[in-house]
Design a protein around this motif. Structure first.
Motif, PDB file in Angstrom:
ATOM      1  N   ALA A 195       0.821  -1.199   0.000  1.00  0.00           N
ATOM      2  CA  ALA A 195       0.000   0.000   0.000  1.00  0.00           C
ATOM      3  C   ALA A 195       0.858   1.253   0.000  1.00  0.00           C
ATOM      4  O   ALA A 195       0.498   2.273  -0.550  1.00  0.00           O
ATOM      5  N   ASP A 218       3.601   0.651  -3.875  1.00  0.00           N
ATOM      6  CA  ASP A 218       3.215   0.292  -5.227  1.00  0.00           C
ATOM      7  C   ASP A 218       2.245   1.329  -5.775  1.00  0.00           C
ATOM      8  O   ASP A 218       1.063   1.329  -5.470  1.00  0.00           O
ATOM      9  N   MET A 219       2.782   2.232  -6.590  1.00  0.00           N
ATOM     10  CA  MET A 219       1.954   3.341  -7.044  1.00  0.00           C
ATOM     11  C   MET A 219       0.877   2.908  -8.019  1.00  0.00           C
ATOM     12  O   MET A 219      -0.119   3.579  -8.182  1.00  0.00           O
ATOM     13  N   ALA A 253      -0.702  -0.044  -8.111  1.00  0.00           N
ATOM     14  CA  ALA A 253      -1.700  -0.996  -7.635  1.00  0.00           C
ATOM     15  C   ALA A 253      -3.032  -0.283  -7.505  1.00  0.00           C
ATOM     16  O   ALA A 253      -3.095   0.905  -7.221  1.00  0.00           O
ATOM     17  N   MET A 254      -4.080  -0.996  -7.750  1.00  0.00           N
ATOM     18  CA  MET A 254      -5.424  -0.423  -7.628  1.00  0.00           C
ATOM     19  C   MET A 254      -6.098  -1.161  -6.486  1.00  0.00           C
ATOM     20  O   MET A 254      -6.774  -2.163  -6.704  1.00  0.00           O
ATOM     21  N   PRO A 255      -5.900  -0.709  -5.264  1.00  0.00           N
ATOM     22  CA  PRO A 255      -6.489  -1.475  -4.175  1.00  0.00           C
ATOM     23  C   PRO A 255      -7.999  -1.331  -4.202  1.00  0.00           C
ATOM     24  O   PRO A 255      -8.515  -0.260  -4.497  1.00  0.00           O
TER      25      PRO A 255
END
Lengths: 347, 322
Positions: free
Chosen positions: B7, B10-11, B13-15
């Motif tokens: 979180a 990782d720019m 990543a789409m959480p």
């Protein structure tokens, strides 16, 4: 949107605003009072103030002079025992003091937004910041969850939060002070309000971050053509960010005018005192910082005459008996019987 | 890479959007002690429902030829002074413990939330009355007061039952008499343990109401329901859930204490406290008869306390390890 001003009494003194601008918010003779066991506290005592479209107005004064209560009166969010008992607050053709609770809910957040002093306490600790930003848009713009989420991500990016996608699901305590205030600003700007009330927006921040946040607010407000009211006690903020400045004392306006004029030529002894008590680069080590003697008056039993005479070095009998009204001096207005060529004060 | 590190760094990543509850669950699942608590809770639930079918004996079935035996193939945990199978009685005790925990918790939560919220919202004499009642209840030792109430209450319940029997012919079989004991225990423990939750809920509401984020929420134009559901409840539910979980174990412990003192579940009904009391005379010769119900009780209460602690950490985002 221009306010329909035909129905209200004309307020002759507008404090040096550009004449071509229209007022967005007109406060006329506002009286906000609190009923307490000690008596009636007159927090705002006959304040008149016009806010023109697109301007940034600084509202300054000591703690307890009624700055925050003015903002809360505008929002209709006065604490339980407080009430705006008289006056008018006109915004977009409505007198906000007469709006119903439902009407006010549609105005709050959508037309008038507020930035609070301490983002850590003003944001819910158990909700991710992404949800909190989306929430206002879901309420006012009737956006679906996905749309609101996309908009919120854009906003986060716009207010300068790095990697907004990764930060979207963080909680407020996971941010630094400046980033928290950026989140709050994103919330305030989310529904593109016309008027922004910023109540000491940088007091809780480091000095280096303060400038960034002020620039951000100013930049965003200009970009959206938004009007802003900065409540502060920091003359540096006023000098750096505001177009006009209004000085309040004991619930009344004592001086208002363009920032340059008021800071360089303060007319009211109180304004002079405030400016004199700002540390200057020219002062020598060991110099005592000027301070205004005495304390602000008890708002339950205000003195007669000018509210400042108890602490004023120039006060005479007239000041003790007659209350001065705002008068035009140059580009500014001041409420004082003793307006004289300004002293040499560090500005 | 842990989820946390992901979180942060990782720019791209789409959480997915997660709620407080999903976060809390994930956090809880990382806590081994809390997992133990969850396991104990589910085991207790299972045993209290299916316990009687797991054992070939009845919990009142006596075999006077085989008393005070140690563990054997026939009787895994031995037999007590009347030749009753210990394991069967412990399984039955689980039902008692679970029912007491469940119903007393529901009772105290409903009573506590209603009274606490009423006090906080209405203020004035309602608040004063609720809080003085809480003070008075608090002034007595819990067990003493519960014992006192249960003695008085038991008489009333028996009178009522007799009255019903005469009036409408409602009889109660000997085997079901234990449910009358349950009723007495539920009532007395609820009356003694409500005040903790009432004070908790009242304090939560009073402090949250003054919080700036509630005002900020109003400044956003949120409706009262939005504020209550999205902001007041999640912020106050955490401590309440923790209190409920710990209270569950506490209620079982109180029931065991009452039964141990002889004013709770009456023989031949099975309760862990009653079993300890029953077998206390055998302590020197057959310590396992006392130790076994005691150990089971301790494990279960400990499990609920672990779960409560785990929930406390999980529901409070600020206390999480970053």
């Amino acid at each position: 949107m221009a306010t329909d001003t035909s129905s209200q009494p004309e307020i002759p003194l507008t404090g040096g605003a550009a004449p071509d601008r229209k007022p967005l918010l007109r406060i006329h003779e506002l009286h906000t009072q609190f009923e307490t066991k000690q008596g009636t506290v007159r927090a705002v005592d006959g304040l008149s103030l016009d806010l023109y479209e697109g301007e940034v107005l600084g509202l300054v004064g000591e703690s307890g002079c009624g700055k925050t209560m003015t903002a809360l009166s505008i929002m209709g969010l006065l604490p339980g025992n407080g009430q705006a008992v008289a006056g008018e607050i006109n915004f977009e053709g409505k007198n906000l003091l007469q709006c119903s609770g439902e009407e006010m809910k549609k105005i709050r957040g959508a037309r008038i937004a507020m930035v609070f002093q301490e983002p850590m306490t003003a944001l819910t600790p158990t909700m991710t910041i992404g949800r909190q930003i989306s929430e206002a848009m879901e309420i006012h713009l009737a956006l679906g969850r996905e749309e609101a989420r996309e908009r919120a991500l854009e906003l986060l990016d716009h207010v300068g939060i790095p990697s907004p996608r990764a930060r979207f699901d963080n909680y407020i305590h996971q941010f630094s002070g400046g980033m928290r205030q950026r989140v709050m600003i994103a919330i305030a700007f989310s529904c593109q309000p016309r008027l922004l009330l910023a109540d000491e927006p940088t007091t809780a921040l480091d000095v280096t971050v303060q400038a960034q946040i002020l620039d951000l607010i100013k930049h965003l407000a200009q970009e959206a053509g938004m009007t802003a009211l900065f409540i502060t006690h920091d003359m540096g903020i006023v000098a750096g960010s505001c177009d006009r400045v209004a000085v309040m004392y004991a619930g009344r306006m004592v001086e208002i005018g363009p920032v340059d004029d008021v800071l360089l030529n303060p007319r009211h002894p109180y304004t002079q005192g405030l400016l004199g008590s700002v540390p200057s680069l020219e002062s020598k080590p060991g110099d005592r910082l000027y301070s205004i003697s005495g304390l602000p008056p008890d708002l339950v039993s205000l003195p007669t005459g000018c509210k400042f005479w108890l602490r004023c070095p120039l006060a005479d009998d007239r000041c003790r008996e007659d209350e001065p009204e705002l008068e035009q001096y140059g580009q500014s207005q001041a409420a004082c019987w003793k307006v004289m060529p300004p002293r040499d004060v560090a500005a | 890479m842990t989820a946390d590190a992901g979180a942060q760094h990782d720019m791209f990543a789409m959480p997915e959007q997660r709620s407080l509850w999903q976060d809390a669950l994930e956090q809880l699942m990382r806590n081994r002690l809390a997992i133990f608590g969850v396991f104990v809770a589910f085991l207790l639930l299972f045993v209290s429902i299916f316990g009687p079918w797991l054992s070939p004996y009845d919990y009142t079935e006596q075999n006077l030829f085989r008393i005070n035996e140690g563990p054997s193939i026939d009787h895994w945990l031995g037999t007590d002074g009347l030749g009753r199978d210990m394991l069967t009685r412990i399984l039955h005790g689980a039902r008692t413990a679970f029912l007491v925990g469940l119903i007393v918790t529901i009772g105290t939560t409903v009573l506590g939330v209603v009274l606490g919220a009423a006090g906080a919202f209405l203020g004035g004499w309602v608040d004063a009355l609720v809080m003085r009642l809480a003070d008075i209840t608090m002034a007595f030792p819990d067990i003493l007061l519960a014992a006192f109430i249960s003695v008085v209450f038991r008489e009333k319940v028996l009178e009522l039952q007799l009255h019903l029997q005469e009036q409408y012919g409602w009889t109660i079989s000997e085997g079901n008499r234990v449910y009358l004991d349950y009723l007495v225990i539920f009532g007395s423990l609820t009356l003694v343990q409500w005040y903790g939750k009432a004070r908790l809920v009242r304090g939560q509401i009073l402090s949250l109401r003054e919080k700036e984020f509630i005002e900020a929420e109003r400044a956003l134009g949120a409706s009262n329901w939005t504020i209550i559901l999205s902001h007041l409840v999640p912020n106050s539910l955490g401590p309440l859930i923790v209190s409920i979980t710990v209270g569950f174990g506490g209620a079982m412990l109180s029931e065991a204490s009452l039964s141990f003192l002889g004013v709770g579940i009456q023989p031949p009904g099975a309760s862990w406290g009653e079993m300890i009391s029953d077998n206390l005379g055998q302590w020197r010769f057959n310590p396992h008869l006392v130790v076994m119900p005691g150990v089971v009780l301790a494990i279960v209460v400990l499990g609920f306390n672990f779960l409560g602690d785990g929930l406390n950490d999980a529901l409070n985002p600020e206390q999480r390890r970053r």
